[in-house]
Design an enzyme around this catalytic site. Structure first.
Site, mmCIF file in Angstrom:
data_model
loop_
_atom_site.group_PDB
_atom_site.id
_atom_site.type_symbol
_atom_site.label_atom_id
_atom_site.label_comp_id
_atom_site.label_asym_id
_atom_site.label_seq_id
_atom_site.Cartn_x
_atom_site.Cartn_y
_atom_site.Cartn_z
ATOM 1 N N SER A 200 0.857 -1.300 0.050
ATOM 2 C CA SER A 200 -0.094 -0.030 0.134
ATOM 3 C C SER A 200 0.926 1.291 -0.163
ATOM 4 O O SER A 200 1.646 1.558 -1.011
ATOM 5 C CB SER A 200 -0.823 -0.034 1.237
ATOM 6 O OG SER A 200 -1.779 0.862 1.041
ATOM 7 N N ASP B 203 -5.526 -3.731 -2.330
ATOM 8 C CA ASP B 203 -4.472 -3.284 -1.306
ATOM 9 C C ASP B 203 -3.665 -4.292 -0.684
ATOM 10 O O ASP B 203 -4.309 -5.232 -0.062
ATOM 11 C CB ASP B 203 -5.178 -2.310 0.004
ATOM 12 C CG ASP B 203 -4.318 -1.762 0.903
ATOM 13 O OD1 ASP B 203 -3.503 -2.313 1.432
ATOM 14 O OD2 ASP B 203 -4.399 -0.331 0.838
#
Length: 258
Positions: A41, A153
């Protein structure tokens, strides 16, 4: 290429991830320049810029000057609120449209495949595409559809991507967990709710298996919300201070590995 002695695993956490810049800054100031980097991320974005030659000092200036409108492109979709094309193009420009295998140091970018329910580690391919997948916060960013995969993510399954750093051959992994203090903040945005929900699930995983990092840095980011990118300087300073506090441990681990 020689096996990297010390590398960093930069974790997920939205705006809190800007603390990674402070960690890198402290490491370089103390002569402990990372030889490899893995990121999930926000950690993938910082890691990608670092691995392609951007200094922590330049990243600090960039983070403090960047405005949300420069990287957020809202879109009405059943799959997310942000299209993600602006941030992908921004990453492409900042990394000079390089591929992962063209980075200055070994780089691994971690995303999550919803269909396979498994992490995906990118070590080849366009950096911007891999980062775009890694930052696709479920419910916020539209997922990346690629080769039958639905990519979101990296922090969903790998909050601190230590295993990816090990895969790069790193002997001493310095993990940076920027999400550990999320519980102390009251959520004020949709992104806060989503990211803190992911953090809560990851906390359970951490309690069950612990961290595999040789040294874990946990900045105090209780004063920074997951969507508060305007607090970049606060996050960076927190990362810098936390790294200083673990510097002796990092140096000892590196010396032992050599």
């Amino acid at each position: 290429m020689a096996q990297p002695v010390m590398g960093v695993a930069l974790g997920a956490g939205g705006a809190k991830g800007l603390a990674h810049i402070g960690v890198l800054k402290a490491l370089e100031e103390h002569g402990l320049k990372p030889e490899a980097v893995s990121g999930s991320s926000m950690g993938s974005l910082v890691g990608a810029m670092y691995a392609t030659g951007m200094t922590p000092w330049f990243m600090e200036r960039l983070a403090c000057a960047l405005h949300r409108r420069q990287w957020i492109d809202m879109k009405v979709s059943r799959l997310g609120l942000i299209a993600g094309e602006k941030v992908r193009e921004m990453v492409a420009l900042l990394t000079r449209r390089r591929r992962i295998e063209e980075a200055d140091i070994p780089l691994a970018i971690v995303a999550t495949d919803l269909m396979a329910r498994a992490p995906v580690v990118f070590t080849t391919g366009p950096i911007a595409d891999a980062v775009r997948a890694s930052i696709a916060i479920p419910g916020v960013f539209i997922p990346v559809m690629r080769e039958g995969r639905v990519l979101v993510d990296g922090g969903v399954l790998e909050r601190v991507p230590v295993s990816a750093a090990r895969w790069l051959g790193v002997q001493v992994v310095v993990g940076v967990d920027v999400s550990a203090s999320s519980r102390s903040r009251r959520p004020t945005t949709l992104m806060d709710v989503v990211l803190q929900s992911i953090d809560l699930m990851q906390d359970e995983v951490f309690r069950m298996r612990g961290t595999e990092a040789d040294v874990l840095i946990v900045p105090d980011l209780s004063g920074v919300g997951t969507s508060e990118f305007h607090k970049a300087q606060v996050a960076i300073q927190a990362g810098y201070q936390a790294a200083l506090e673990r510097m002796a441990d990092i140096r000892s681990a590196v010396q032992a590995a050599r």
